[in-house]
Every structure is written in C-alpha cells, then in structure tokens.
Motif scaffolding. Structure first.
Motif, PDB file in Angstrom:
ATOM      1  N   GLY A  46       0.589  37.408 -10.045  1.00 46.62           N
ATOM      2  CA  GLY A  46       0.232  36.484  -9.344  1.00 46.62           C
ATOM      3  C   GLY A  46       1.476  35.214  -9.545  1.00 46.62           C
ATOM      4  O   GLY A  46       2.191  35.294 -10.504  1.00 46.62           O
ATOM      5  N   SER A  47       1.412  34.247  -8.758  1.00 46.92           N
ATOM      6  CA  SER A  47       2.119  33.149  -8.871  1.00 46.92           C
ATOM      7  C   SER A  47       1.880  31.636  -9.374  1.00 46.92           C
ATOM      8  O   SER A  47       2.395  30.656  -9.705  1.00 46.92           O
ATOM      9  CB  SER A  47       2.915  32.919  -7.693  1.00 46.92           C
ATOM     10  N   ASP A  48       0.552  31.790  -9.836  1.00 44.00           N
ATOM     11  CA  ASP A  48       0.048  30.461 -10.318  1.00 44.00           C
ATOM     12  C   ASP A  48       0.409  30.287 -11.661  1.00 44.00           C
ATOM     13  O   ASP A  48       0.624  31.010 -12.518  1.00 44.00           O
ATOM     14  CB  ASP A  48      -1.474  30.720 -10.434  1.00 44.00           C
ATOM     15  N   THR A  49       0.540  28.901 -11.925  1.00 42.15           N
ATOM     16  CA  THR A  49       1.093  28.680 -13.384  1.00 42.15           C
ATOM     17  C   THR A  49      -0.253  28.957 -14.170  1.00 42.15           C
ATOM     18  O   THR A  49      -1.161  28.566 -14.180  1.00 42.15           O
ATOM     19  CB  THR A  49       1.465  27.058 -13.070  1.00 42.15           C
ATOM     20  N   PRO A  50       0.163  29.610 -15.359  1.00 44.71           N
ATOM     21  CA  PRO A  50      -1.000  30.096 -16.370  1.00 44.71           C
ATOM     22  C   PRO A  50      -1.463  28.789 -17.169  1.00 44.71           C
ATOM     23  O   PRO A  50      -0.936  28.116 -17.579  1.00 44.71           O
ATOM     24  CB  PRO A  50      -0.131  30.887 -17.161  1.00 44.71           C
ATOM     25  N   LYS A  51      -2.825  29.039 -17.440  1.00 45.41           N
ATOM     26  CA  LYS A  51      -3.620  28.418 -18.152  1.00 45.41           C
ATOM     27  C   LYS A  51      -3.930  28.960 -19.476  1.00 45.41           C
ATOM     28  O   LYS A  51      -4.260  28.156 -20.441  1.00 45.41           O
ATOM     29  CB  LYS A  51      -4.943  27.770 -17.332  1.00 45.41           C
ATOM     30  N   ILE A  52      -3.918  30.381 -19.431  1.00 48.06           N
ATOM     31  CA  ILE A  52      -4.256  31.050 -20.747  1.00 48.06           C
ATOM     32  C   ILE A  52      -2.799  31.792 -20.980  1.00 48.06           C
ATOM     33  O   ILE A  52      -2.248  32.486 -20.055  1.00 48.06           O
ATOM     34  CB  ILE A  52      -5.372  32.119 -20.509  1.00 48.06           C
ATOM     35  N   LEU A  53      -2.595  31.868 -22.431  1.00 49.02           N
ATOM     36  CA  LEU A  53      -1.303  32.732 -22.805  1.00 49.02           C
ATOM     37  C   LEU A  53      -1.816  33.780 -23.806  1.00 49.02           C
ATOM     38  O   LEU A  53      -2.636  33.293 -24.549  1.00 49.02           O
ATOM     39  CB  LEU A  53      -0.276  31.559 -23.515  1.00 49.02           C
ATOM     40  N   VAL A  54      -1.561  35.180 -23.431  1.00 49.32           N
ATOM     41  CA  VAL A  54      -2.042  36.284 -24.358  1.00 49.32           C
ATOM     42  C   VAL A  54      -0.734  36.445 -25.106  1.00 49.32           C
ATOM     43  O   VAL A  54       0.352  36.650 -24.494  1.00 49.32           O
ATOM     44  CB  VAL A  54      -2.428  37.260 -23.551  1.00 49.32           C
ATOM     45  N   ALA A  55      -1.049  36.773 -26.422  1.00 51.92           N
ATOM     46  CA  ALA A  55       0.018  37.096 -27.201  1.00 51.92           C
ATOM     47  C   ALA A  55       0.160  38.584 -27.622  1.00 51.92           C
ATOM     48  O   ALA A  55      -0.954  38.708 -28.321  1.00 51.92           O
ATOM     49  CB  ALA A  55       0.121  36.285 -28.633  1.00 51.92           C
ATOM     50  N   LEU A 114       5.001  27.030 -19.081  1.00 48.54           N
ATOM     51  CA  LEU A 114       3.880  27.090 -19.785  1.00 48.54           C
ATOM     52  C   LEU A 114       3.351  25.928 -20.246  1.00 48.54           C
ATOM     53  O   LEU A 114       2.286  25.759 -21.081  1.00 48.54           O
ATOM     54  CB  LEU A 114       4.238  27.645 -21.530  1.00 48.54           C
ATOM     55  N   GLU A 115       3.981  24.650 -19.407  1.00 52.19           N
ATOM     56  CA  GLU A 115       3.379  23.532 -19.616  1.00 52.19           C
ATOM     57  C   GLU A 115       1.944  23.429 -19.265  1.00 52.19           C
ATOM     58  O   GLU A 115       1.160  22.192 -19.705  1.00 52.19           O
ATOM     59  CB  GLU A 115       4.193  22.423 -18.648  1.00 52.19           C
ATOM     60  N   GLU A 116       1.092  24.310 -18.553  1.00 49.64           N
ATOM     61  CA  GLU A 116      -0.376  23.769 -18.150  1.00 49.64           C
ATOM     62  C   GLU A 116      -1.103  24.807 -19.041  1.00 49.64           C
ATOM     63  O   GLU A 116      -2.308  24.865 -18.667  1.00 49.64           O
ATOM     64  CB  GLU A 116      -0.409  24.043 -16.685  1.00 49.64           C
ATOM     65  N   VAL A 117      -0.590  25.339 -19.961  1.00 47.05           N
ATOM     66  CA  VAL A 117      -1.432  26.332 -20.863  1.00 47.05           C
ATOM     67  C   VAL A 117      -2.401  25.435 -21.647  1.00 47.05           C
ATOM     68  O   VAL A 117      -2.224  24.411 -22.128  1.00 47.05           O
ATOM     69  CB  VAL A 117      -0.579  27.180 -21.890  1.00 47.05           C
ATOM     70  N   LYS A 118      -3.767  25.839 -21.863  1.00 47.78           N
ATOM     71  CA  LYS A 118      -4.485  25.309 -22.675  1.00 47.78           C
ATOM     72  C   LYS A 118      -5.002  25.967 -23.657  1.00 47.78           C
ATOM     73  O   LYS A 118      -5.623  25.547 -24.946  1.00 47.78           O
ATOM     74  CB  LYS A 118      -5.865  25.070 -21.713  1.00 47.78           C
ATOM     75  N   GLN A 119      -5.125  27.502 -23.585  1.00 48.98           N
ATOM     76  CA  GLN A 119      -5.627  28.200 -24.731  1.00 48.98           C
ATOM     77  C   GLN A 119      -4.907  29.398 -24.799  1.00 48.98           C
ATOM     78  O   GLN A 119      -4.115  29.831 -23.978  1.00 48.98           O
ATOM     79  CB  GLN A 119      -7.178  28.466 -24.396  1.00 48.98           C
ATOM     80  N   VAL A 120      -4.789  30.130 -25.996  1.00 49.62           N
ATOM     81  CA  VAL A 120      -4.093  31.288 -26.400  1.00 49.62           C
ATOM     82  C   VAL A 120      -5.163  32.194 -26.805  1.00 49.62           C
ATOM     83  O   VAL A 120      -6.234  32.030 -27.484  1.00 49.62           O
ATOM     84  CB  VAL A 120      -3.338  30.834 -27.585  1.00 49.62           C
ATOM     85  N   ILE A 121      -4.767  33.500 -26.476  1.00 48.41           N
ATOM     86  CA  ILE A 121      -5.664  34.616 -26.782  1.00 48.41           C
ATOM     87  C   ILE A 121      -4.564  35.390 -27.895  1.00 48.41           C
ATOM     88  O   ILE A 121      -3.419  35.739 -27.164  1.00 48.41           O
ATOM     89  CB  ILE A 121      -6.277  35.661 -25.934  1.00 48.41           C
ATOM     90  N   ALA A 122      -5.262  35.922 -28.888  1.00 47.54           N
ATOM     91  CA  ALA A 122      -4.177  36.672 -29.827  1.00 47.54           C
ATOM     92  C   ALA A 122      -5.091  37.513 -30.902  1.00 47.54           C
ATOM     93  O   ALA A 122      -6.347  37.376 -30.977  1.00 47.54           O
ATOM     94  CB  ALA A 122      -3.403  36.010 -30.695  1.00 47.54           C
ATOM     95  N   VAL A 123      -4.382  38.281 -31.786  1.00 51.94           N
ATOM     96  CA  VAL A 123      -4.942  38.993 -32.620  1.00 51.94           C
ATOM     97  C   VAL A 123      -4.816  38.407 -34.097  1.00 51.94           C
ATOM     98  O   VAL A 123      -5.293  38.728 -35.016  1.00 51.94           O
ATOM     99  CB  VAL A 123      -4.561  40.632 -32.648  1.00 51.94           C
ATOM    100  N   GLY A 124      -3.996  37.276 -33.932  1.00 54.89           N
ATOM    101  CA  GLY A 124      -3.785  36.573 -35.290  1.00 54.89           C
ATOM    102  C   GLY A 124      -2.396  35.643 -35.079  1.00 54.89           C
ATOM    103  O   GLY A 124      -1.868  35.925 -34.022  1.00 54.89           O
ATOM    104  N   HIS A 125      -2.107  35.207 -36.326  1.00 53.66           N
ATOM    105  CA  HIS A 125      -0.761  34.485 -36.404  1.00 53.66           C
ATOM    106  C   HIS A 125       0.373  35.133 -37.303  1.00 53.66           C
ATOM    107  O   HIS A 125       1.172  34.492 -37.956  1.00 53.66           O
ATOM    108  CB  HIS A 125      -0.988  33.092 -36.625  1.00 53.66           C
ATOM    109  N   TYR A 126      -0.040  36.520 -37.548  1.00 53.96           N
ATOM    110  CA  TYR A 126       0.622  37.128 -38.802  1.00 53.96           C
ATOM    111  C   TYR A 126       1.681  38.041 -38.209  1.00 53.96           C
ATOM    112  O   TYR A 126       2.474  38.853 -39.335  1.00 53.96           O
ATOM    113  CB  TYR A 126      -0.276  37.917 -39.745  1.00 53.96           C
TER     114      TYR A 126
END
Length: 351
Positions: A46-55, A114-126
């Motif tokens: 889609g073309s909407d600016t993301p609110k959620i960012l998946v790592a 990514l300016e409108e991102v509010k939350q991230v989904i990830a398996v960690g930061h390692y």
C-alpha cells in the motif's frame, strides 16, 4: 532460574562469539570494517505512511509467524505497516505483496518515510536490523515490541530496555524478564504452534518405527562434545537415524557425520522437511519435538547427563524424556496469537 545475561547485551554477544571459534574470528574481522555502513531495504504494502515498523532478520518460519503474521492482521485493522530487512530478503517479501520503498543505511539520518512510526515489532535487538531500529526507537520514543519466536534457554539474549514482550506463556515471560522491572509482558501464545494445531494430526497407522534424532551440534548452549555424545549414544542404542541440523555444514560436523556413518549410524542427507516425515522424533531440546507432538508424532527429549538448566527447560515446555510417555502437544490458544498481538498494538498505538 533465569537468563545468564539478563540485561547486558554486550556480555551476551561476547559469550555467543566465543562459543564458536569461526564465528568469533569472523566478528574480529567485522570489527576491522565496522565503520562501513550497513544497508537495509524498506518495503511496504500500500501507499499509506507506516505507523508500525517490523524488523525482519530472516525469512525462517518462526520469524514469519512471529513478525509478518501480526503485520498482516494490523493491516486488516487499517494500521499501515512497513518492513525493514536485509537486502537479501527483499525478493521474498515481494512474493508476499510488499514493494520496495527505498534502500536505507544506518549511517544516514532516519528516512522521512518513517516519521509517523509509533511502534516497532522485532525478535530483539541482538541482530543487525533490530539493533539499528532499537537505536532509532530510543531516539524517537517508539514502543519496542519483542515477539517470542522460539524456545528460550538461560543463554538467550536479554530483552531491550523498556520493551514490551509478547510471550508464549506466563513461565516464558517470567523466565525471559528475569526479575527486571522495565519490561511489560503480554502472554499471547506461539503463532507457529497455533498454525500447526489447525492441521489434522497424522494417522497413527502412518507413523514409522525408526526414530529420528535431531542434530544440534551447532548450538552454543552445550559443548559440541555434549551434543555429540548424546546424539551418538542414542542412535547407537536405539538404531535411530541422525538428522543433521541445517547449520551442521562446517568441516568438523561433516567429518563427525562420516565417522558415525562408518560406525553404522544412518545419516539423513535428504532435503525432506521435518513436517513431512512420520518418524518418532528425539532431540536434546529442539522445537522439533513440540512440532512433532502437534502432528501426533511420538516425540521425546534425551540427554544421558542433563545439566540442571536443561531439566528446567524440559519442564517449562512440557517435554517428555525418552522412556516416558511421549510429549503432549501444547494447548491451542482460543485467539490466534498474531491477531491478539495486532489488537494490543493497535489499541495502544497512540499511547
């Protein structure tokens, strides 16, 4: 019992590197070139600016279930999502309907997209993607959500500071948090097991007699010698087939396979997925034991001299030792875990 490294990621990384000489030397080489920026791909549907960012670190079944399934449900709720991953995974995401937005570098300012991102989904930061996004999250004030995607031993990496954990069970949440007060936990169940539980079990008449022992000599939690002794002893005593882990491609592992074959152990060199085999399954602590149990395949864990942490691990996940009744399949959660994660994130999006 809890994590060996409950908060110190640097200490965990040093420990992990030294468990494997090749990995340690590769890291030393990377340190010489660490000034080189890392390149990632940003994709979305889609073309909407993301609110959620998946790592997304990898396209393994566990990460697809833990990260991309919640992303799909978020989109169904009208929440736009973007995925950051290594360039090598771009083609895979494109097959799932994602389109490239831009190539980004960790040495450049945060992309405007990514300016409108509010939350991230990830398996960690390692791992590389999560590590970079965690830095951004801290800077931007994003909520960092960690989704459990596998079974945790005391040697699992620590959770990011001030993160929210979506755990398989209350016991998993307590274990991974290890007494910290900065982690918020939500128990949602395991998406990968939920999906497997939706399929009909194997007909008992189709189950083979010869067990398969799942190799784990690549693992860092026990010494290679410990994994090897357990594997070889079981295969010799019970006529089991040894199935090497996909990571057992190093010279020492392949030499071990050849030696065992000369001593009469059958080595499974086929590419048949484990979920297509109907042999009883045994391992030291592989998730394959639970996956087999879900399919209705008899499955056990085995080690001739298990350390205390391994006994606790078997107990936490309900894994039955060889010689007892087979491992019971986990109970299916009433709500799909990915859907539950999506709803919680959507409900807290503006917070």
């Amino acid at each position: 019992m809890g994590l060996k490294f409950s908060e110190d990621l640097a200490a965990w990384q040093k420990w992990a590197e030294k468990q494997n000489l090749a990995r340690y030397l590769a890291h030393r080489l990377r340190r010489k070139t660490e000034d080189r920026p890392r390149q990632f791909a940003l994709l979305r549907r889609g073309s909407d600016t993301p609110k959620i960012l998946v790592a997304l670190e990898a396209t393994s079944p566990t990460q697809i279930a833990a990260l991309l399934e919640p992303a799909k449900h978020l989109e169904e709720l009208g929440v736009p999502v973007a995925v950051v991953t290594l360039g090598e995974h771009r083609a895979f995401l494109e097959t799932r309907g994602y389109q490239i937005v831009e190539e980004i570098s960790d040495s450049e300012p945060m992309p405007v997209s990514l300016e409108e991102v509010k939350q991230v989904i990830a398996v960690g930061h390692y791992l590389p993607v999560g590590s970079w996004i965690f830095v951004l999250a801290q800077r931007q004030g994003w909520t960092f959500n960690v989704v459990q995607h596998g079974l945790n031993t005391p040697f699992a990496p620590p959770l990011p500071a001030n993160s929210r954990l979506f755990a398989f069970s209350p016991a998993d949440a307590e274990f991974w948090i290890s007494g910290r007060s900065d982690i918020q936990a939500e128990v949602v169940g395991a998406q990968i097991f939920y999906e497997a539980l939706q399929k009909p079990p194997v007909d008992p008449s189709e189950i083979a007699e010869t067990p398969i022992f799942l190799g784990q000599m690549h693992g860092a939690e026990l010494s290679r010698a410990s994994f090897a002794r357990a594997s070889y002893k079981f295969c010799q005593n019970h006529g089991a087939i040894y199935r090497p882990h996909p990571s057992e491609k190093d010279k020492l592992s392949t030499m071990t396979h050849k030696l065992w074959a000369k001593r009469g152990v059958t080595i499974d060199s086929s590419k048949t997925p484990l979920n297509e085999l109907n042999n009883p399954v045994v391992s030291v602590f592989s998730t394959g034991v639970l996956e087999a149990a879900i399919r209705g395949i008899p499955a056990w864990v085995y080690h001739p001299n298990p350390p205390e942490w391994l006994l606790e691990f078997w107990n936490r996940y309900g894994l039955s030792q060889w010689g007892s009744e087979p491992t019971a399949p986990p109970v299916a959660p009433e709500t799909e875990p990915a859907q539950k994660i999506a709803r919680i994130i959507a409900d807290t999006l503006e917070n």
